[in-house]
Write a protein that holds these residues in place. Structure first.
Motif, PDB file in Angstrom:
ATOM      1  N   ARG A  40     -18.050  33.061  83.977  1.00 24.36           N
ATOM      2  CA  ARG A  40     -16.908  33.838  83.476  1.00 24.36           C
ATOM      3  C   ARG A  40     -16.711  33.429  82.023  1.00 24.36           C
ATOM      4  N   LEU A  41     -16.826  34.406  81.146  1.00 26.21           N
ATOM      5  CA  LEU A  41     -16.742  34.167  79.713  1.00 26.21           C
ATOM      6  C   LEU A  41     -15.492  34.851  79.173  1.00 26.21           C
ATOM      7  N   GLU A  42     -14.768  34.174  78.279  1.00 25.16           N
ATOM      8  CA  GLU A  42     -13.562  34.755  77.688  1.00 25.16           C
ATOM      9  C   GLU A  42     -13.425  34.324  76.242  1.00 25.16           C
ATOM     10  N   LYS A  43     -13.032  35.270  75.415  1.00 27.98           N
ATOM     11  CA  LYS A  43     -12.750  34.996  73.998  1.00 27.98           C
ATOM     12  C   LYS A  43     -11.694  35.988  73.524  1.00 27.98           C
ATOM     13  N   SER A  44     -10.861  35.544  72.594  1.00 29.60           N
ATOM     14  CA  SER A  44      -9.832  36.397  72.000  1.00 29.60           C
ATOM     15  C   SER A  44      -9.838  36.241  70.493  1.00 29.60           C
ATOM     16  N   ILE A  45      -9.322  37.261  69.832  1.00 30.63           N
ATOM     17  CA  ILE A  45      -9.178  37.213  68.376  1.00 30.63           C
ATOM     18  C   ILE A  45      -8.009  38.115  67.986  1.00 30.63           C
ATOM     19  N   ASN A  46      -7.345  37.755  66.914  1.00 32.19           N
ATOM     20  CA  ASN A  46      -6.254  38.568  66.377  1.00 32.19           C
ATOM     21  C   ASN A  46      -6.787  39.352  65.176  1.00 32.19           C
ATOM     22  N   ILE A  47      -6.592  40.658  65.188  1.00 26.90           N
ATOM     23  CA  ILE A  47      -7.079  41.516  64.108  1.00 26.90           C
ATOM     24  C   ILE A  47      -5.887  42.153  63.414  1.00 26.90           C
ATOM     25  N   LEU A 149     -28.858  25.620  82.696  1.00 26.39           N
ATOM     26  CA  LEU A 149     -28.250  25.100  81.473  1.00 26.39           C
ATOM     27  C   LEU A 149     -26.797  25.547  81.374  1.00 26.39           C
ATOM     28  N   PRO A 150     -25.977  24.840  80.603  1.00 23.07           N
ATOM     29  CA  PRO A 150     -24.577  25.267  80.421  1.00 23.07           C
ATOM     30  C   PRO A 150     -24.509  26.455  79.454  1.00 23.07           C
ATOM     31  N   LEU A 151     -24.752  27.640  79.960  1.00 20.71           N
ATOM     32  CA  LEU A 151     -24.809  28.845  79.132  1.00 20.71           C
ATOM     33  C   LEU A 151     -23.447  29.355  78.702  1.00 20.71           C
ATOM     34  N   ASP A 152     -22.409  29.040  79.449  1.00 22.81           N
ATOM     35  CA  ASP A 152     -21.123  29.651  79.173  1.00 22.81           C
ATOM     36  C   ASP A 152     -20.664  29.440  77.735  1.00 22.81           C
ATOM     37  N   GLN A 153     -20.731  28.213  77.233  1.00 24.09           N
ATOM     38  CA  GLN A 153     -20.283  27.962  75.851  1.00 24.09           C
ATOM     39  C   GLN A 153     -21.172  28.686  74.844  1.00 24.09           C
ATOM     40  N   HIS A 154     -22.475  28.690  75.101  1.00 23.98           N
ATOM     41  CA  HIS A 154     -23.416  29.358  74.201  1.00 23.98           C
ATOM     42  C   HIS A 154     -23.125  30.862  74.130  1.00 23.98           C
ATOM     43  N   LEU A 155     -22.922  31.481  75.287  1.00 27.63           N
ATOM     44  CA  LEU A 155     -22.639  32.919  75.305  1.00 27.63           C
ATOM     45  C   LEU A 155     -21.263  33.234  74.725  1.00 27.63           C
ATOM     46  N   GLU A 156     -20.289  32.358  74.967  1.00 24.72           N
ATOM     47  CA  GLU A 156     -18.973  32.560  74.358  1.00 24.72           C
ATOM     48  C   GLU A 156     -19.058  32.486  72.838  1.00 24.72           C
ATOM     49  N   ASP A 157     -19.939  31.639  72.314  1.00 27.56           N
ATOM     50  CA  ASP A 157     -20.134  31.580  70.861  1.00 27.56           C
ATOM     51  C   ASP A 157     -20.648  32.922  70.329  1.00 27.56           C
ATOM     52  N   ARG A 161     -18.869  35.488  67.730  1.00 27.21           N
ATOM     53  CA  ARG A 161     -19.525  36.047  66.536  1.00 27.21           C
ATOM     54  C   ARG A 161     -19.303  37.553  66.455  1.00 27.21           C
ATOM     55  N   ALA A 162     -19.437  38.228  67.582  1.00 25.72           N
ATOM     56  CA  ALA A 162     -19.225  39.680  67.611  1.00 25.72           C
ATOM     57  C   ALA A 162     -17.793  40.019  67.210  1.00 25.72           C
ATOM     58  N   LEU A 163     -16.841  39.299  67.777  1.00 25.11           N
ATOM     59  CA  LEU A 163     -15.437  39.566  67.467  1.00 25.11           C
ATOM     60  C   LEU A 163     -15.117  39.281  65.999  1.00 25.11           C
ATOM     61  N   ARG A 164     -15.681  38.222  65.453  1.00 20.93           N
ATOM     62  CA  ARG A 164     -15.434  37.888  64.034  1.00 20.93           C
ATOM     63  C   ARG A 164     -16.042  38.937  63.098  1.00 20.93           C
ATOM     64  N   GLY A 165     -17.235  39.422  63.423  1.00 21.91           N
ATOM     65  CA  GLY A 165     -17.840  40.480  62.623  1.00 21.91           C
ATOM     66  C   GLY A 165     -17.015  41.752  62.665  1.00 21.91           C
ATOM     67  N   PHE A 166     -16.533  42.087  63.859  1.00 19.77           N
ATOM     68  CA  PHE A 166     -15.690  43.267  64.042  1.00 19.77           C
ATOM     69  C   PHE A 166     -14.380  43.119  63.263  1.00 19.77           C
ATOM     70  N   LYS A 167     -13.748  41.961  63.368  1.00 17.88           N
ATOM     71  CA  LYS A 167     -12.498  41.681  62.646  1.00 17.88           C
ATOM     72  C   LYS A 167     -12.708  41.793  61.144  1.00 17.88           C
ATOM     73  N   SER A 168     -13.776  41.181  60.663  1.00 19.33           N
ATOM     74  CA  SER A 168     -14.070  41.201  59.234  1.00 19.33           C
ATOM     75  C   SER A 168     -14.231  42.631  58.719  1.00 19.33           C
ATOM     76  N   ALA A 169     -14.926  43.452  59.479  1.00 18.94           N
ATOM     77  CA  ALA A 169     -15.137  44.847  59.070  1.00 18.94           C
ATOM     78  C   ALA A 169     -13.820  45.607  59.022  1.00 18.94           C
ATOM     79  N   LEU A 170     -13.010  45.456  60.066  1.00 13.90           N
ATOM     80  CA  LEU A 170     -11.748  46.212  60.109  1.00 13.90           C
ATOM     81  C   LEU A 170     -10.753  45.732  59.056  1.00 13.90           C
TER      82      LEU A 170
END
Length: 178
Positions: A40-47, A149-157, A161-170
């Motif tokens: 279960r992977l979760e990430k949030s960002i404020n845009i 392997l402990p993939l959860d942290q790697h995939l959350e990273d 990255r996707a969320l930060r790129g999206f935020k930066s563009a908007l």
């Protein structure tokens, strides 16, 4: 009630129970891949943009490769889409289906092929800003060494990255809608 043989009996019973439990878990893990470990992977960002702008931009999947550098291509066919991404120098492709859309609130999906996953991206207004929250469930293939392997942290990273790129563009004023 005598307690002379209690501890040796207790230890023997605990050992037998532990071995039985471990053998059941091992047999499920290696028996045809039906009992998968789900990450279960979760990430949030404020845009810093209104929710309707953020939701509209994310809903335009085909334009995500313009702002998320590891998404190479997205093709949309009604409620289905085909994704091609490059993570850690490896190409992954999958077909996905949109399972639910709540305008300006959330988009749910599930994979139809490729890496098995489901998820939801939610959009919550916070004044003139938007909190974007991604929740994803991923079933790594059992026959892969990576499943140990402990993939959860790697995939959350990568999600971050996707969320930060999206935020930066908007926030940088890049037009992603229309």
């Amino acid at each position: 009630m005598k307690r002379e043989g209690f501890w040796p009996g207790f230890v023997a019973g605990a050992a037998v129970g532990t071995l039985a439990g471990a053998s059941i878990l091992a047999s499920r893990r290696f028996a045809g891949g039906t009992d998968r470990h789900i990450l279960r992977l979760e990430k949030s960002i404020n845009i810093g943009r209104p929710v309707n702008t953020v939701f509209g931009a994310w809903s335009n999947f085909e334009r995500l490769p313009q702002v998320v550098n590891f998404i190479e291509k997205v093709e949309r066919f009604g409620t289905q889409s085909r994704w091609l991404v490059n993570i850690d120098g490896k190409h992954f492709q999958w077909d996905a289906e949109i399972t639910q859309v709540m305008p300006n609130q959330s988009i749910g999906w599930k994979s139809l092929s490729g890496p098995k996953h489901t998820g939801r991206i939610s959009f919550a207004p916070l004044g003139e800003q938007t909190v974007v929250h991604v929740t994803m469930n991923y079933a790594p293939p059992l026959n892969s060494f990576a499943s140990m392997l402990p993939l959860d942290q790697h995939l959350e990273d990568w999600i971050e990255r996707a969320l930060r790129g999206f935020k930066s563009a908007l926030e940088g004023g890049q037009k992603m809608t229309g």
